[in-house]
Design a protein around this motif. Structure first.
Motif, mmCIF file in Angstrom:
data_model
loop_
_atom_site.group_PDB
_atom_site.id
_atom_site.type_symbol
_atom_site.label_atom_id
_atom_site.label_comp_id
_atom_site.label_asym_id
_atom_site.label_seq_id
_atom_site.Cartn_x
_atom_site.Cartn_y
_atom_site.Cartn_z
ATOM 1 N N GLU A 69 -1.272 -3.935 -13.923
ATOM 2 C CA GLU A 69 -2.533 -3.417 -13.373
ATOM 3 C C GLU A 69 -3.102 -2.354 -14.318
ATOM 4 O O GLU A 69 -4.319 -2.274 -14.516
ATOM 5 C CB GLU A 69 -2.282 -2.827 -11.984
ATOM 6 C CG GLU A 69 -1.932 -3.898 -10.958
ATOM 7 C CD GLU A 69 -1.364 -3.341 -9.655
ATOM 8 O OE1 GLU A 69 -1.487 -2.132 -9.403
ATOM 9 O OE2 GLU A 69 -0.781 -4.136 -8.886
ATOM 10 N N HIS A 90 5.047 -5.375 -9.819
ATOM 11 C CA HIS A 90 4.241 -6.481 -9.279
ATOM 12 C C HIS A 90 2.838 -6.343 -9.870
ATOM 13 O O HIS A 90 2.517 -5.304 -10.462
ATOM 14 C CB HIS A 90 4.161 -6.430 -7.746
ATOM 15 C CG HIS A 90 3.346 -5.282 -7.229
ATOM 16 N ND1 HIS A 90 3.820 -3.988 -7.216
ATOM 17 C CD2 HIS A 90 2.073 -5.202 -6.776
ATOM 18 C CE1 HIS A 90 2.882 -3.179 -6.745
ATOM 19 N NE2 HIS A 90 1.813 -3.891 -6.482
ATOM 20 N N HIS A 120 2.666 1.347 -11.781
ATOM 21 C CA HIS A 120 3.948 0.622 -11.847
ATOM 22 C C HIS A 120 3.818 -0.491 -12.872
ATOM 23 O O HIS A 120 2.712 -0.783 -13.335
ATOM 24 C CB HIS A 120 4.289 0.044 -10.468
ATOM 25 C CG HIS A 120 3.136 -0.725 -9.883
ATOM 26 N ND1 HIS A 120 2.872 -2.021 -10.219
ATOM 27 C CD2 HIS A 120 2.143 -0.339 -9.036
ATOM 28 C CE1 HIS A 120 1.771 -2.410 -9.587
ATOM 29 N NE2 HIS A 120 1.298 -1.414 -8.867
ATOM 30 N N GLU A 151 3.248 3.048 -5.763
ATOM 31 C CA GLU A 151 4.610 2.636 -6.131
ATOM 32 C C GLU A 151 5.221 3.556 -7.187
ATOM 33 O O GLU A 151 6.436 3.704 -7.245
ATOM 34 C CB GLU A 151 4.623 1.185 -6.634
ATOM 35 C CG GLU A 151 4.474 0.141 -5.530
ATOM 36 C CD GLU A 151 3.034 -0.187 -5.195
ATOM 37 O OE1 GLU A 151 2.118 0.517 -5.721
ATOM 38 O OE2 GLU A 151 2.803 -1.128 -4.424
ATOM 39 N N ASP A 170 -2.344 4.917 -7.293
ATOM 40 C CA ASP A 170 -1.507 3.883 -6.672
ATOM 41 C C ASP A 170 -0.248 4.578 -6.155
ATOM 42 O O ASP A 170 -0.004 5.752 -6.459
ATOM 43 C CB ASP A 170 -1.177 2.803 -7.707
ATOM 44 C CG ASP A 170 -0.905 1.447 -7.060
ATOM 45 O OD1 ASP A 170 -0.797 1.371 -5.821
ATOM 46 O OD2 ASP A 170 -0.789 0.453 -7.808
ATOM 47 N N MET A 230 -9.522 -0.835 -7.664
ATOM 48 C CA MET A 230 -8.738 0.318 -8.142
ATOM 49 C C MET A 230 -9.546 1.203 -9.084
ATOM 50 O O MET A 230 -9.184 2.355 -9.308
ATOM 51 C CB MET A 230 -7.491 -0.154 -8.912
ATOM 52 C CG MET A 230 -6.501 -0.952 -8.117
ATOM 53 S SD MET A 230 -5.080 -1.466 -9.127
ATOM 54 C CE MET A 230 -4.039 -0.007 -9.042
HETATM 55 ZN ZN LIG Z 1 -0.425 -1.378 -7.756
#
Ligand SMILES: [Zn+2]
Length: 275
Positions: free
Chosen positions: A134, A115, A104, A10, A8, A87
């Motif tokens: 996540e 988020h 994140h 972020e 990911d 993912m």
């Molecule tokens: Zn993410």
């Protein structure tokens, strides 16, 4: 030893601002190089630790962020959207461990660009009653396949979150959160050293174990009532109150498939300005 990196953006080196991770912006062009640098440091470390094959699954936005031309030659990259396991695509391909790179914190918590799937419309996700990032959702999917989470990289709060949902995983904090849009960042040379070292050490935990499939419940809360109503038309999904939907699934894989549909329907119902 085959290792999956779920990547990911972020939580990548230097990222603190939406434009840093929004495809097409000038800043994104800059940060995708640092993101690729984080991945390469991880590949180097994993290979030092005994990995013979590394698959990198792009997990951010359009899933077309990493620079293939700069990727370490020992890795292969799964790029592009519309993957059944999203993912975590590849977790079911016989891998011996997974790395959550550039992750994140969850919606509704502190952390750089925190988020859960949607930027703002989702205010919280609960897995079996526990507020879930996540990382926590994906760790449950990995556990179902008997795949250990080896390493988590991101800001310091992402690492603290990982210590709770994957206590056996190593951590590499590439920045210290100051607010949702600011952090004290280490430069790429230093984060590369850190990630490489932790990835090499993390290989000590590699090796598949028997999976633990079982039923799970996910609840999702939105910032507007119409999003919950829109999501509740998905079969098996019920609206539990004005802003919240919930559903039960026979396995984490099935739960994440339903979650993906819920987020897609909700994203399609978001209107500019009013949300
Ligand atoms: Zn993410």
């Amino acid at each position: 030893m085959r290792i999956l990196i779920s990547a990911d953006m972020e939580g990548a080196t230097g990222v603190t601002w939406p434009a840093d991770v929004e495809p097409g912006t000038e800043q994104w062009q800059r940060f995708r190089r640092m993101f690729t640098g984080d991945v390469n440091a991880c590949v180097r470390g994993l290979c030092q630790g005994g990995a013979t094959e590394v698959l990198v699954n792009e997990a951010h936005d359009t899933q077309r962020n990493l620079l293939l031309e700069d990727l370490d030659g020992r890795a292969a990259m799964l790029t592009g959207k519309h993957k059944p396991l999203s993912m975590m695509q590849g977790v079911n391909s016989g891998v011996d461990g997974v790395v959550f790179l550039g992750y994140h914190t969850a919606a509704g918590t502190q952390g750089v660009l925190s988020h859960t799937y949607l930027g703002n419309s989702i205010t919280g996700v609960w897995l079996d009653g526990v507020l879930a990032s996540e990382g926590r959702l994906n760790a449950a999917m990995a556990a179902e396949h008997g795949v250990p989470v080896l390493l988590v990289t991101g800001d310091d709060l992402t690492c603290a979150d990982a210590a709770d949902y994957a206590p056996g995983a190593r951590q590499a904090a590439v920045k210290e959160c100051v607010s949702r849009y600011s952090a004290i960042c280490l430069p790429p040379q230093r984060t590369a050293e850190l990630i490489e070292r932790e990835a090499a050490a993390a290989m000590a935990g590699a090796g598949r174990v028997p999976g633990t499939p079982g039923p799970h419940r996910i609840e999702v809360e939105f910032d507007a009532a119409h999003l919950a109503s829109a999501a509740a038309i998905v079969p098996t999904v019920e609206q539990v109150c004005l802003l919240r939907v919930g559903f039960d699934a026979v396995s984490m894989t099935e739960a994440m498939k339903a979650f993906k549909v819920v987020t897609a329907i909700a994203a399609g119902a978001v209107e500019k300005v009013y949300g």
